[in-house]
Design a protein around this motif. Structure first.
Motif, short mmCIF file in Angstrom:
data_model
loop_
_atom_site.label_atom_id
_atom_site.label_comp_id
_atom_site.label_asym_id
_atom_site.label_seq_id
_atom_site.Cartn_x
_atom_site.Cartn_y
_atom_site.Cartn_z
N PHE A 1 -6.76 -14.85 -9.43
CA PHE A 1 -5.86 -14.57 -8.30
C PHE A 1 -6.54 -13.65 -7.28
CE2 PHE A 1 -2.19 -12.79 -6.11
CZ PHE A 1 -1.38 -13.90 -5.98
N ASN B 1 8.98 -12.22 -11.95
CA ASN B 1 7.89 -12.93 -11.30
C ASN B 1 7.80 -14.39 -11.75
OD1 ASN B 1 6.43 -11.18 -9.44
ND2 ASN B 1 6.14 -9.85 -11.20
N ARG C 1 2.85 -10.65 -2.77
CA ARG C 1 1.78 -11.24 -3.56
C ARG C 1 1.82 -12.77 -3.53
NH1 ARG C 1 1.73 -11.77 -8.74
NH2 ARG C 1 3.68 -10.63 -8.85
N GLU D 1 0.83 -1.21 0.00
CA GLU D 1 0.00 0.00 0.00
C GLU D 1 0.86 1.26 0.00
OE1 GLU D 1 -3.17 0.89 -0.57
OE2 GLU D 1 -3.19 -1.18 -1.23
N ASN E 1 -2.43 -7.89 -20.72
CA ASN E 1 -1.72 -8.62 -21.77
C ASN E 1 -2.59 -9.75 -22.28
OD1 ASN E 1 0.77 -7.09 -21.46
ND2 ASN E 1 1.04 -8.20 -19.55
N LEU F 1 -0.05 -4.03 -11.45
CA LEU F 1 1.13 -3.19 -11.22
C LEU F 1 2.32 -4.02 -10.75
CD1 LEU F 1 2.34 -0.26 -10.75
CD2 LEU F 1 1.60 -0.52 -8.39
N SER F 2 2.09 -4.95 -9.84
CA SER F 2 3.23 -5.67 -9.28
C SER F 2 3.58 -6.93 -10.06
CB SER F 2 2.98 -6.01 -7.81
OG SER F 2 2.02 -7.04 -7.69
N SER F 3 2.71 -7.35 -10.99
CA SER F 3 3.05 -8.58 -11.72
C SER F 3 3.61 -8.33 -13.11
CB SER F 3 1.85 -9.53 -11.78
OG SER F 3 0.81 -8.95 -12.52
N SER F 4 3.08 -7.34 -13.83
CA SER F 4 3.67 -7.06 -15.15
C SER F 4 3.57 -5.59 -15.52
CB SER F 4 3.00 -7.93 -16.22
OG SER F 4 1.68 -7.49 -16.45
N PHE G 1 2.30 1.65 -3.44
CA PHE G 1 1.28 2.08 -4.40
C PHE G 1 1.02 3.58 -4.29
CE2 PHE G 1 -3.09 2.39 -6.08
CZ PHE G 1 -2.91 1.74 -7.28
N LEU H 1 3.95 5.54 -5.74
CA LEU H 1 4.01 5.45 -7.20
C LEU H 1 2.93 6.32 -7.84
CD1 LEU H 1 4.80 1.71 -7.93
CD2 LEU H 1 6.34 3.65 -7.74
N GLN I 1 7.01 -6.33 -3.50
CA GLN I 1 5.62 -6.54 -3.94
C GLN I 1 5.40 -7.98 -4.39
OE1 GLN I 1 5.70 -3.20 -6.81
NE2 GLN I 1 3.81 -2.51 -5.84
N PHE J 1 11.25 6.15 -13.19
CA PHE J 1 11.58 6.15 -14.62
C PHE J 1 12.43 7.37 -14.97
CE2 PHE J 1 7.41 4.33 -13.87
CZ PHE J 1 7.59 3.05 -14.37
N LEU K 1 9.76 -7.19 -15.28
CA LEU K 1 8.96 -7.49 -14.09
C LEU K 1 8.29 -8.85 -14.22
CD1 LEU K 1 8.24 -6.39 -11.36
CD2 LEU K 1 6.23 -5.31 -12.35
N GLU K 2 7.73 -9.13 -15.41
CA GLU K 2 7.13 -10.45 -15.59
C GLU K 2 8.19 -11.54 -15.53
OE1 GLU K 2 3.81 -12.64 -18.36
OE2 GLU K 2 5.64 -12.01 -19.33
N PHE L 1 8.26 -17.52 -9.24
CA PHE L 1 7.22 -18.54 -9.20
C PHE L 1 7.80 -19.93 -9.49
CE2 PHE L 1 3.45 -20.87 -10.56
CZ PHE L 1 2.50 -20.42 -9.65
N ASN M 1 6.79 -9.86 -20.81
CA ASN M 1 6.21 -8.52 -20.72
C ASN M 1 7.03 -7.68 -19.74
OD1 ASN M 1 3.89 -9.16 -22.39
ND2 ASN M 1 3.16 -10.36 -20.66
#
Lengths: 475, 475
Positions: free
Chosen positions: B188, A184, A213, A94, B177, B340-343, A97, A100, A209, A115, A180-181, A188, A177
């Motif tokens: 999720f 993740n 998650r 939170e 995406n 935001l946090s995944s991709s 977020f 950002l 984050q 950025f 970040l993807e 995972f 993507n």
């Protein structure tokens, strides 16, 4: 460092330390060239650089004069964080977020942004590349290149690794993507909910984050502001906990800006190999080096496929295109299956446009300009820190990227500071964003990737005043 | 159905049932026009359509002749599956992965493909749109439109919902995406590992993969091949288990091709409302309807934000661009944080290109052509099923999309059939791919989204022979 950069650095030092005083004339280009035994062109380049940094100015038919006063660069912080050594359940999203969101408004001075300035990227050239590549697109490619990504783009990425001596097979690359993807997917692939993962202290908030998650625990390991994670502390954490992964940024780490020396990277890989803990390497800033060559990733020392190496074009070429990749090592086929079932594939036109752009050889020219701009901006922002922020402020001096780390006096509360600053139209990224234990309450990350304008100077001055006020109230 | 389509359907029926025989001459355009009280232009359209379907052919200065013989359309299957009613741990992704890999090869006859022919999409026009939109791109948009997606694209999507009378606020849309990411974000958001989720029987294999990846249990509920999930069976499953979500395709379901009538959708939403179980609605085929108007989604009947409605442009406009979206209802802010946090965000150039293409009004023209092509191809493939597959084969006759479902004789083993077929260069999608309990071992999904060529006819003939052989061996 190039010859002209070394000369410029030398002269800048003389100015900062007061050997050359404001208003004084610099030796002529010819004199300097003869005295130092370098070409006049090199001296000119150095003088242009100093002019761009706002340290000297040319007067017509007279020569170059010093316009900046002596300034002391802020000192660099030392080893950070006294982490408890425990693993921590993560609950910071939170806060992240909120911060950002505050940086997304156009009028805010984006000192807290993640950025660099969007104006630094070649969107017009990319548009042409996109047009050409999409017109030549074989529609079947939308089927054949699904999931793993454009074969031409993977070839181009492999070619860039070859430039630093790494032999990467295009088939070992999975396009994602954005990084970040990739990160993740990597997390995972090697963890299950409840597992513990080692991160830096402070760490990229994206890692926090992701951990939150996925229901993972964080083990924060002390990290040196210049040389990256402390290997002794890492070794003891590996022994004490049984982490399932280690997520690190080896080059120009966000938020510190630190980089691990090559030998240290090699030791890191050997250490993790010994414990059989996979390394998730986030290397998105690698192309933004200010020295003469691109630093190696830890992946370069990986013999057994234990390193999941993630990168992207989002910081260096095409923000918003969301094109990243992963070298998955021994986890590759698992990653491909996950990608297939979670988001199928990365956007094809963006992939083809970047592949086309790279194949035309534009990338290196663009990168040279971008690196130069960022390195100049770092100097300017660093001088502003010395000028406007209270004495005693510590600042890292990264050798690449576009963020640096500030350590304020211990009693300053940056979460409070952030609220005051955003109300005045200035965003900052407070230290606790970067820690599962919400450490670094007196620290902040500063973005120097946006042009330094009068408005920026004003914002730095305001920030200095706000910090000063906190000091007076608290003390 | 348009007037010319009704006429064509009428004549096709006469041919199939043998009222009009092969070699016979059709009434002239003028005669038909006068007799039926419709314009000559309409009759011409109908004749063109019949010609495209391979049922009649024009002879110069003579008129139209029947070239197809009487055929019996395969009968439609009835309510499918006798599910055990238990929840099942999902473990089918290896089978799915194998089959999907087999459809990616260019030379294979793609009867098992999940995609329509890439040649059906306007890549050249999209290339122009991409060029225009990227040149006009405000670089700040890469920051401001992060995560939620291009504001212009969200507006264009909202406008399309308005066409069917749905008032959607662009701010309630999250760009993803592709629909697959939207569906995964939705799953999720409303479940935790170990939870049970209701799916159709048979279900889209993507749902199975997602459930497996997230450690969720599947409850398969019997589904009618024409009208979708059985509401009585659903109600008893809702009462018996305590599912955390229900994941359905309400229009042109994959793999059956079934669609729920509007009233049934309304009842579905009311039922789930009563049990307070969120509906994850996968509506990616909605634009590919063959009748006169686009069917409503269940979302249209959602008063309380319990429906997470997912769709995309991947099936209707731009495969490979990976642009989908979700109307998140009451879960929206949670979805945005997860995205935001995944991709982070969907690819910006792809979003802008599609927004530009839509704003120029090209989309409906393209869709008209696409729907017509798919509906004609369905007829042709269906006739081929009647001609080449063993008598007794049942086939659904979807009113949209590009897949249909075949039920073979009970003793046929499609997993074995798939191995034989792929060795001969023909891909099929065997029934067990679509079931957590690996049911439907005598069923398969057939893709009619690729042009019907001599090679296709040959493949259908081969398939028929392979099925016949299995019968002789087994019986």
């Amino acid at each position: 460092m190039k010859r002209y950069e070394a000369l410029a650095e030398d002269i800048a030092l003389s100015i900062r330390t007061g050997i050359l005083k404001r208003g004084e004339k610099l030796p002529s280009v010819r004199q300097t060239s003869e005295r130092r035994g370098i070409s006049q062109a090199t001296v000119y380049q150095a003088y242009y650089l100093l002019e761009a940094r706002g340290l000297i100015r040319a007067r017509e038919r007279s020569g170059y004069y010093v316009i900046a006063g002596a300034s002391k660069l802020p000192p660099e912080p030392e080893l950070l964080s006294s982490t408890s050594g425990d693993s921590t359940t993560v609950d910071v999203s939170e806060l992240i977020f909120e911060v950002l969101q505050s940086t997304k408004v156009r009028d805010v001075v984006p000192l807290g942004s993640a950025f660099p300035s969007p104006s630094l990227f070649p969107y017009d050239k990319l548009a042409s590349s996109m047009h050409s590549s999409l017109q030549q697109l074989d529609p079947w490619a939308t089927v054949e290149d699904l999931t793993t990504g454009s074969s031409e783009l993977r070839r181009q990425i492999a070619l860039r690794y070859l430039l630093v001596g790494m032999h990467v097979n295009p088939d070992d690359i999975l396009i994602t993507n954005g990084a970040l993807e990739a990160l993740n997917l990597a997390l995972f692939a090697v963890t299950r909910p409840g597992d513990a993962v080692i991160i830096e202290s402070p760490a990229f908030y994206g890692a926090l984050q992701s951990l939150e998650r996925m229901g993972l625990k964080a083990i924060e390991v002390a990290t040196h502001p210049r040389e990256g994670i402390d290997l002794d502390a890492l070794e003891s954490a590996l022994g004490k906990h049984q982490p399932k992964a280690c997520w690190l940024m080896t080059n120009f780490q966000n938020p510190l800006g630190c980089s691990m020396p090559d030998q240290k990277k090699q030791n890191l890989v050997a250490l993790l190999e010994r414990f059989q803990v996979p390394l998730i390497e986030d290397d998105v800033y690698a192309e933004l080096y200010f020295s003469s060559h691109r630093p190696l990733p830890a992946k370069a020392f990986d013999q057994s496929g234990l390193v999941l190496h993630c990168s992207s074009f989002s910081k260096s070429l095409a923000p918003g295109f969301r094109i990243g990749w992963i070298l998955g090592g021994r986890y590759l086929s698992k990653l491909i299956r996950q990608k297939l079932s979670s988001s199928l594939s990365a956007s094809l036109p963006a992939q083809e446009a970047i592949a086309h752009y790279l194949s035309k050889g534009h990338y290196d020219n663009h990168l040279r300009r971008l690196r130069h701009t960022l390195s100049v901006q770092q100097s300017v922002y660093t001088e502003a820190i010395a000028r406007y922020l209270p004495a005693g402020t510590l600042a890292t001096r990264p050798s690449g990227g576009y963020v640096l780390w500030l350590e304020l006096a211990l009693h300053v509360d940056v979460l409070h500071l952030q609220k005051l600053a955003i109300a005045l139209g200035i965003s900052i990224a407070p230290g606790p964003m970067f820690s599962a234990q919400r450490q670094f309450r007196h620290c902040l990350r500063l973005n120097y990737g946006h042009p330094y304008s009068d408005k920026t100077a004003e914002a730095m001055q305001t920030l200095g005043r706000l910090i000063q006020q906190q000091s007076s109230i608290t003390v």
